[in-house]
Scaffold this active site. Sequence first.
Site, PDB file in Angstrom:
ATOM      1  N   GLY A  70     -38.362  31.195 -22.402  1.00 60.20           N
ATOM      2  CA  GLY A  70     -38.199  29.814 -21.953  1.00 60.20           C
ATOM      3  C   GLY A  70     -39.414  28.970 -22.295  1.00 60.20           C
ATOM      4  O   GLY A  70     -39.290  27.797 -22.677  1.00 60.20           O
ATOM      5  N   THR A  71     -40.588  29.559 -22.176  1.00 61.92           N
ATOM      6  CA  THR A  71     -41.826  28.833 -22.464  1.00 61.92           C
ATOM      7  C   THR A  71     -41.839  28.359 -23.912  1.00 61.92           C
ATOM      8  O   THR A  71     -42.139  27.195 -24.202  1.00 61.92           O
ATOM      9  CB  THR A  71     -43.039  29.758 -22.191  1.00 61.92           C
ATOM     10  OG1 THR A  71     -43.024  30.103 -20.805  1.00 61.92           O
ATOM     11  CG2 THR A  71     -44.347  29.094 -22.546  1.00 61.92           C
ATOM     12  N   GLN A 179     -33.723  28.007 -14.943  1.00 63.58           N
ATOM     13  CA  GLN A 179     -33.248  28.556 -13.663  1.00 63.58           C
ATOM     14  C   GLN A 179     -31.746  28.347 -13.445  1.00 63.58           C
ATOM     15  O   GLN A 179     -31.204  28.831 -12.457  1.00 63.58           O
ATOM     16  CB  GLN A 179     -34.021  27.946 -12.479  1.00 63.58           C
ATOM     17  CG  GLN A 179     -35.463  28.435 -12.370  1.00 63.58           C
ATOM     18  CD  GLN A 179     -35.596  29.908 -11.964  1.00 63.58           C
ATOM     19  OE1 GLN A 179     -34.668  30.533 -11.462  1.00 63.58           O
ATOM     20  NE2 GLN A 179     -36.772  30.480 -12.192  1.00 63.58           N
ATOM     21  N   SER A 199     -33.598  31.529 -20.693  1.00 60.57           N
ATOM     22  CA  SER A 199     -34.421  32.735 -20.767  1.00 60.57           C
ATOM     23  C   SER A 199     -33.665  33.880 -20.084  1.00 60.57           C
ATOM     24  O   SER A 199     -33.315  33.792 -18.905  1.00 60.57           O
ATOM     25  CB  SER A 199     -35.748  32.463 -20.056  1.00 60.57           C
ATOM     26  OG  SER A 199     -36.531  33.628 -20.056  1.00 60.57           O
ATOM     27  N   HIS A 201     -34.317  36.875 -18.946  1.00 62.51           N
ATOM     28  CA  HIS A 201     -34.755  37.715 -17.821  1.00 62.51           C
ATOM     29  C   HIS A 201     -34.517  37.051 -16.469  1.00 62.51           C
ATOM     30  O   HIS A 201     -34.707  37.674 -15.422  1.00 62.51           O
ATOM     31  CB  HIS A 201     -36.219  38.145 -17.986  1.00 62.51           C
ATOM     32  CG  HIS A 201     -37.257  37.087 -17.758  1.00 62.51           C
ATOM     33  ND1 HIS A 201     -38.036  37.065 -16.628  1.00 62.51           N
ATOM     34  CD2 HIS A 201     -37.651  36.035 -18.504  1.00 62.51           C
ATOM     35  CE1 HIS A 201     -38.881  36.039 -16.710  1.00 62.51           C
ATOM     36  NE2 HIS A 201     -38.667  35.407 -17.835  1.00 62.51           N
ATOM     37  N   CYS A 327     -45.973  32.898 -12.064  1.00 64.05           N
ATOM     38  CA  CYS A 327     -47.169  32.721 -12.890  1.00 64.05           C
ATOM     39  C   CYS A 327     -48.305  32.114 -12.090  1.00 64.05           C
ATOM     40  O   CYS A 327     -49.467  32.278 -12.421  1.00 64.05           O
ATOM     41  CB  CYS A 327     -46.865  31.857 -14.114  1.00 64.05           C
ATOM     42  SG  CYS A 327     -45.282  31.065 -14.066  1.00 64.05           S
TER      43      CYS A 327
HETATM   44  N1  PLP Z   1     -38.988  27.136 -16.829  1.00 59.15           N
HETATM   45  C1  PLP Z   1     -38.696  27.532 -15.592  1.00 59.15           C
HETATM   46  C2  PLP Z   1     -38.040  26.569 -14.666  1.00 59.15           C
HETATM   47  C3  PLP Z   1     -39.012  28.823 -15.152  1.00 59.15           C
HETATM   48  O1  PLP Z   1     -38.722  29.207 -13.907  1.00 59.15           O
HETATM   49  C4  PLP Z   1     -39.634  29.712 -16.073  1.00 59.15           C
HETATM   50  C5  PLP Z   1     -40.043  31.071 -15.641  1.00 59.15           C
HETATM   51  O2  PLP Z   1     -40.686  31.236 -14.617  1.00 59.15           O
HETATM   52  C6  PLP Z   1     -39.897  29.261 -17.373  1.00 59.15           C
HETATM   53  C7  PLP Z   1     -39.560  27.975 -17.724  1.00 59.15           C
HETATM   54  C8  PLP Z   1     -40.538  30.148 -18.380  1.00 59.15           C
HETATM   55  O3  PLP Z   1     -39.639  31.112 -18.848  1.00 59.15           O
HETATM   56  P1  PLP Z   1     -40.178  32.422 -19.600  1.00 59.15           P
HETATM   57  O4  PLP Z   1     -40.667  33.348 -18.538  1.00 59.15           O
HETATM   58  O5  PLP Z   1     -38.985  32.962 -20.316  1.00 59.15           O
HETATM   59  O6  PLP Z   1     -41.235  31.984 -20.523  1.00 59.15           O
END
Ligand code: PLP
Length: 374
Positions: A70-71, A179, A199, A201, A327
Amino acid sequence: MKVYLDNAATTPLDPQVLEEMMPYFTTHFGNPNSIHEYGRKTRSAIEKSRKIVAQILNASTAEIFFTSCGTESNNMILKQAVTSLGVKRIISSPTEHHCVLHSVKTLEKQGVAVDWLEVNEFGEVNIAMLENLLAQPNSPTTLVSLMHANNEIGTMIDLDAVALLCKKHHSYFHSDTVQTIAHKEIDLQKTPIDFISGSAHKFHGPKGIGFVFIRNGVTLQPFMDGGAQERNMRAGTENVASIIGLCKAMEIWQANKENQQLYLRELKDYMIALVKEKVPTALFNGQITAQSLDHVLSISLPANTKTDLLLFNLDIAGICASGASACASGSLGASHVMEAIKAPIDRRTVRFSFSKNTTKEEIDLAVDALRKMV
Ligand code: PLP
């Protein structure tokens, strides 16, 4: 016994997903870019997955690109929208996930104008302010980036309403849907949005695989230089097994989504009622109505010597939860989301998040642990 109530941080891999992935670690190991049979086998598996993911979102296959997470997806969209689409202004909110927030701040340093929308105590963004900003005469080319659902407090935006507003004012619209993918129904034919991200996971798929949706007709330049994978959009040999896993996890959700959503809402309502009864000094953060995320419940407790070490004490009691997002949960002090909603500083916050595997007995144990701390 361990009670895992941190599913917004990550979910356990569904055994059916693992089973589907396994042959792609062993028998079907070919590089999908090879022209021989091994390559053709994995290529066709990727394209089949793309088709299924697109169908579930009511998008076309050409609009789905696999990424590493997602990042990466959110970074790609925000940064490439500036370089490829001539975006000169971004409108976003202070409660976005760090991968959006920090990307926007990086772009701001590079000269992009940024407007931060106000949020109220529930974390709801001020839509009237958005409309005013979009309606300003001589507005520069604008990208609006607002998360569909907040990962810390579960508050959601009305995706359709914001998308229509952006369309009306000829602005691009990106939503971090990490989410809500495989949690809430998203119909990309119905919702005129330009970009979303996902994402695996977060919905019982593997870690390290995500995707972006980029609407047909909107062209971004690649984020990384390298090979021509993902139709030139995302260089690097594809993570074949994980793409298969992402797709399988979405398919499982699709087949069970009504029941799953009802079950998660039942768990959330059950925990809310139990907390109100057993821990009356507790408060709920964010929106908890049916319009909020079903699987996230953020609770704050009065500060005392036990709640000052809330997460550690929960961990000792065998309850796994988060302070804020995973995180940020190691860091001291209130999260940026709690600060943005002006949460009282004399309270301590914990986020519980559920999955299809969560039981009411586990919630009983968590609430009992909270009760003992206040
Ligand atoms: N955006 C949101 C709203 C998230 O909750 C998260 C993960 O915590 C991310 C982005 C990032 O996703 P990823 O862990 O796949 O990088």
